[in-house]
Design an enzyme around this catalytic site. Sequence first.
Site, PDB file in Angstrom:
ATOM      1  N   THR A 173       0.865  -1.182   0.000  1.00  9.56           N
ATOM      2  CA  THR A 173       0.000   0.000   0.000  1.00  9.56           C
ATOM      3  C   THR A 173       0.895   1.223   0.000  1.00  9.56           C
ATOM      4  OG1 THR A 173      -1.422   1.339   1.427  1.00  9.56           O
ATOM      5  CG2 THR A 173      -0.171  -0.365   2.493  1.00  9.56           C
TER       6      THR A 173
ATOM      7  N   CYS B 139      -2.132   4.912  -5.193  1.00  7.53           N
ATOM      8  CA  CYS B 139      -2.840   4.014  -4.279  1.00  7.53           C
ATOM      9  C   CYS B 139      -2.935   2.682  -4.997  1.00  7.53           C
ATOM     10  CB  CYS B 139      -4.222   4.561  -3.940  1.00  7.53           C
ATOM     11  SG  CYS B 139      -5.244   3.402  -3.014  1.00  7.53           S
TER      12      CYS B 139
END
Length: 230
Positions: free
Chosen positions: A83, A196
């Site tokens: 992430t 992201c």
Amino acid sequence: MKTIGLIGGMSWESTAVYYRIINELVREKLGDLHSARCLLHSVNFQEVVDCQKAGDWERAAAILAESAQGLERAGADCILICTNTMHKIADEVASAVNIPLLHIADVTAAKILAQGKRTVGMVATQYTMEQDFYIERMKQHGIEVIVPEADDRATVHNIIFGELCAGQIKESSREQYRRIMQKLVDRGAEGMIFGCTEITLLVSQDDVVVPIFDTTYLHAEEAIRFALEG
């Protein structure tokens, strides 16, 4: 082949993409039925999200550091935090283990510079777009990052958490991202960071006129480079 340690589950939707890309790249490079040696510690994302919302990054760092240590004990030769947002506490995780942490921003910066770009747009969570841990790291590489204006940042963020992390892909949201990314291009972006790891589920190179830098793919690609070097 070295063993890749993945800290995933943030969200599991994008972690599944990591796993697929990593294994596809190993098969592409080695042929036959080769697949990656990897270990996955998938956290409870709700606990991490609660820490994010509360600004309790110390607790979040402890959760991920514990995951990293478990992966190291199990035999991992490197660590990936799957992430972008949680690279806010990458230094704390890296310091908890004795194996390398492959930083997603450094990998992305290297690809941006290799393509001769210096000014790029970025769509990501509000944490990544509004806090300095990611943008400042890009500046250290000589890269300027342009982010959307406030209302558009909120739109990008809400689509990530409200839809993509829940496996929902909507054409209306794709159109929103296209609009927001085009505005960044109009402001001078020469490339576009998908900052992201869920964003690649929604949009692709077909949705923006400048080169994309898909952090999910680039991070997974770097893991394979590390695993197969030597």
